[in-house]
Motif scaffolding. Structure first.
Motif, mmCIF file in Angstrom:
data_model
loop_
_atom_site.group_PDB
_atom_site.id
_atom_site.type_symbol
_atom_site.label_atom_id
_atom_site.label_comp_id
_atom_site.label_asym_id
_atom_site.label_seq_id
_atom_site.Cartn_x
_atom_site.Cartn_y
_atom_site.Cartn_z
ATOM 1 N N PRO A 85 52.368 6.179 90.918
ATOM 2 C CA PRO A 85 51.893 5.204 89.942
ATOM 3 C C PRO A 85 50.367 5.121 89.834
ATOM 4 C CG PRO A 85 52.521 4.056 91.929
ATOM 5 C CD PRO A 85 52.830 5.512 92.158
ATOM 6 N N LEU A 86 49.604 5.713 90.763
ATOM 7 C CA LEU A 86 48.151 5.655 90.652
ATOM 8 C C LEU A 86 47.680 6.462 89.445
ATOM 9 C CD1 LEU A 86 45.469 4.656 91.792
ATOM 10 C CD2 LEU A 86 45.431 6.672 93.288
ATOM 11 N N GLY A 87 48.224 7.647 89.283
ATOM 12 C CA GLY A 87 47.884 8.490 88.151
ATOM 13 C C GLY A 87 48.739 8.165 86.940
ATOM 14 N N PRO A 88 48.547 8.892 85.856
ATOM 15 C CA PRO A 88 49.285 8.643 84.610
ATOM 16 C C PRO A 88 50.794 8.807 84.788
ATOM 17 C CG PRO A 88 47.464 10.181 84.259
ATOM 18 C CD PRO A 88 47.581 9.983 85.736
ATOM 19 N N GLY A 89 51.541 8.093 83.938
ATOM 20 C CA GLY A 89 52.989 8.242 83.915
ATOM 21 C C GLY A 89 53.752 6.989 84.293
ATOM 22 N N ALA A 90 53.105 6.056 84.936
ATOM 23 C CA ALA A 90 53.757 4.801 85.320
ATOM 24 C C ALA A 90 53.381 3.716 84.308
ATOM 25 C CB ALA A 90 53.323 4.389 86.716
ATOM 26 N N PRO A 91 54.172 2.649 84.222
ATOM 27 C CA PRO A 91 53.794 1.528 83.353
ATOM 28 C C PRO A 91 52.448 0.935 83.792
ATOM 29 C CG PRO A 91 56.079 1.319 84.075
ATOM 30 C CD PRO A 91 55.474 2.442 84.871
ATOM 31 N N PRO A 92 51.701 0.336 82.849
ATOM 32 C CA PRO A 92 50.354 -0.150 83.153
ATOM 33 C C PRO A 92 50.294 -1.140 84.329
ATOM 34 C CG PRO A 92 50.819 -0.404 80.804
ATOM 35 C CD PRO A 92 52.047 0.140 81.441
ATOM 36 N N MET A 93 51.277 -2.029 84.448
ATOM 37 C CA MET A 93 51.242 -3.000 85.540
ATOM 38 C C MET A 93 51.389 -2.293 86.893
ATOM 39 S SD MET A 93 50.680 -6.075 86.206
ATOM 40 C CE MET A 93 51.074 -7.576 87.043
ATOM 41 N N GLU A 94 52.286 -1.320 86.965
ATOM 42 C CA GLU A 94 52.452 -0.556 88.209
ATOM 43 C C GLU A 94 51.167 0.201 88.536
ATOM 44 O OE1 GLU A 94 55.916 1.960 88.729
ATOM 45 O OE2 GLU A 94 57.076 0.602 87.450
ATOM 46 N N LEU A 122 29.588 10.011 100.280
ATOM 47 C CA LEU A 122 30.427 8.957 99.712
ATOM 48 C C LEU A 122 30.779 9.270 98.260
ATOM 49 C CD1 LEU A 122 31.744 6.158 100.059
ATOM 50 C CD2 LEU A 122 29.564 5.152 99.371
ATOM 51 N N ASN A 123 29.807 9.769 97.506
ATOM 52 C CA ASN A 123 30.073 10.110 96.111
ATOM 53 C C ASN A 123 31.035 11.277 95.977
ATOM 54 O OD1 ASN A 123 28.646 8.017 94.953
ATOM 55 N ND2 ASN A 123 26.754 9.175 94.807
ATOM 56 N N GLU A 124 31.000 12.228 96.926
ATOM 57 C CA GLU A 124 31.992 13.318 96.928
ATOM 58 C C GLU A 124 33.391 12.742 97.116
ATOM 59 O OE1 GLU A 124 31.603 16.931 96.725
ATOM 60 O OE2 GLU A 124 29.761 16.217 95.782
ATOM 61 N N SER A 125 33.520 11.816 98.045
ATOM 62 C CA SER A 125 34.801 11.153 98.297
ATOM 63 C C SER A 125 35.246 10.369 97.059
ATOM 64 C CB SER A 125 34.667 10.215 99.500
ATOM 65 O OG SER A 125 35.717 9.304 99.549
ATOM 66 N N GLU A 126 34.294 9.710 96.434
ATOM 67 C CA GLU A 126 34.580 8.917 95.232
ATOM 68 C C GLU A 126 35.106 9.809 94.107
ATOM 69 O OE1 GLU A 126 34.878 5.426 93.090
ATOM 70 O OE2 GLU A 126 34.181 5.565 95.146
ATOM 71 N N THR A 127 34.518 10.988 93.967
ATOM 72 C CA THR A 127 34.950 11.932 92.937
ATOM 73 C C THR A 127 36.398 12.355 93.162
ATOM 74 O OG1 THR A 127 32.692 12.711 92.625
ATOM 75 C CG2 THR A 127 34.444 14.182 91.897
ATOM 76 N N ALA A 128 36.754 12.621 94.406
ATOM 77 C CA ALA A 128 38.143 13.011 94.725
ATOM 78 C C ALA A 128 39.092 11.860 94.428
ATOM 79 C CB ALA A 128 38.241 13.433 96.183
ATOM 80 N N TRP A 129 38.686 10.639 94.773
ATOM 81 C CA TRP A 129 39.542 9.473 94.508
ATOM 82 C C TRP A 129 39.716 9.272 92.997
ATOM 83 C CZ3 TRP A 129 38.534 4.720 92.142
ATOM 84 C CH2 TRP A 129 39.570 3.790 92.243
ATOM 85 N N GLN A 130 38.625 9.406 92.247
ATOM 86 C CA GLN A 130 38.714 9.258 90.794
ATOM 87 C C GLN A 130 39.660 10.289 90.187
ATOM 88 O OE1 GLN A 130 34.824 9.196 88.994
ATOM 89 N NE2 GLN A 130 34.183 7.402 90.171
ATOM 90 N N ALA A 131 39.647 11.495 90.708
ATOM 91 C CA ALA A 131 40.552 12.539 90.208
ATOM 92 C C ALA A 131 42.006 12.132 90.411
ATOM 93 C CB ALA A 131 40.262 13.872 90.894
ATOM 94 N N SER A 132 42.301 11.455 91.521
ATOM 95 C CA SER A 132 43.680 11.018 91.758
ATOM 96 C C SER A 132 44.086 9.915 90.776
ATOM 97 C CB SER A 132 43.872 10.560 93.212
ATOM 98 O OG SER A 132 43.155 9.372 93.471
ATOM 99 N N VAL A 133 43.116 9.113 90.343
ATOM 100 C CA VAL A 133 43.392 8.061 89.353
ATOM 101 C C VAL A 133 43.601 8.679 87.968
ATOM 102 C CG1 VAL A 133 42.415 6.047 88.164
ATOM 103 C CG2 VAL A 133 42.131 6.291 90.642
ATOM 104 N N ILE A 134 42.787 9.670 87.639
ATOM 105 C CA ILE A 134 42.825 10.276 86.308
ATOM 106 C C ILE A 134 44.021 11.210 86.125
ATOM 107 C CG2 ILE A 134 41.611 11.886 84.767
ATOM 108 C CD1 ILE A 134 38.985 10.716 85.958
ATOM 109 N N SER A 135 44.322 12.010 87.158
ATOM 110 C CA SER A 135 45.346 13.045 86.954
ATOM 111 C C SER A 135 46.311 13.210 88.121
ATOM 112 C CB SER A 135 44.663 14.389 86.666
ATOM 113 O OG SER A 135 43.824 14.753 87.751
ATOM 114 N N GLY A 136 46.279 12.289 89.076
ATOM 115 C CA GLY A 136 47.196 12.375 90.215
ATOM 116 C C GLY A 136 48.589 11.900 89.841
ATOM 117 N N PRO A 137 49.488 11.912 90.812
ATOM 118 C CA PRO A 137 50.853 11.475 90.543
ATOM 119 C C PRO A 137 50.919 9.959 90.318
ATOM 120 C CG PRO A 137 50.584 11.990 92.872
ATOM 121 C CD PRO A 137 49.307 12.371 92.196
#
Length: 196
Positions: A89-98, A72-87
């Motif tokens: 609106p989940l990742g950076p680059g979209a307005p904060p509300m999005e 589960l923690n391996e999966s969590e690490t991959a998900w966190q990476a998508s939040v930190i550096s993914g595309p």
């Protein structure tokens, strides 16, 4: 400053063969979860799939719950990476509300996808402290970017609570709420907290 000797409370460095075994065991467990489902994953099947002895699996993870928590923690690490550096609106680059809305939808769907794994890791809300801290910190960051006033720690906690498995299980399994309604309800909660 370079330390020549380890401190007494430093964890022992992992041997190369132990690190290889750990990676092989986790990869095997993840393959089995994906191909056979969590219910079919035992310490025996993981050992056979990884090509290691059953004792090696038990020494490394102690229990099936410990192994499932590590997966589960391996999966969590991959998900966190998508939040930190993914595309966006989940990742950076979209307005904060999005980003905040995308975060909630992604967290909700990720939890539902891993429901059996979360349960196998010991309890319905099982997550490492680091994973919970990451989610709360990220929501606080986005609330700050949206200039929300108040106790951001408590507001982030309130926004994250409906995304936890114990709540989602009640809504999806017992109340048979459609996912779209749960997402719309979460979006409404976010807008009320943000003041939009």
């Amino acid at each position: 400053m370079t330390r020549l000797l380890p401190l007494a409370d430093d964890p022992a460095p992992e041997r190369a063969d132990a690190a290889r075994n750990r990676e092989a065991i986790l990869a095997a467990a993840l393959r089995l979860v994906r191909t056979r489902g969590v219910g079919c994953v035992t310490m025996d099947t993981v050992a056979a799939e990884a090509g290691v002895g059953k004792g090696t699996v038990f020494r490394r993870f102690e229990t099936r719950e410990g192994l499932m928590a590590a997966v589960l923690n391996e999966s969590e690490t991959a998900w966190q990476a998508s939040v930190i550096s993914g595309p966006p609106p989940l990742g950076p680059g979209a307005p904060p509300m999005e980003r905040l809305l995308a975060f909630g939808h992604s967290r909700l769907r990720t939890n539902l996808t891993h429901a059996d794994l979360i349960a196998a890791a010991g309890r319905p809300g099982a997550r490492s402290t680091a994973a919970l801290s990451f989610a709360n910190m990220h929501v606080r960051h986005l609330l700050g970017a949206l200039e929300v006033r108040g106790d951001l720690l408590m507001l982030a906690t309130a926004l994250l609570a409906p995304l936890e498995m114990v709540v989602l299980d009640q809504q999806v399994t017992h109340e048979h709420l459609p996912l779209e309604r749960i997402e719309a309800g979460w979006d409404d909660l976010v807008r009320r907290v943000v003041g939009n």
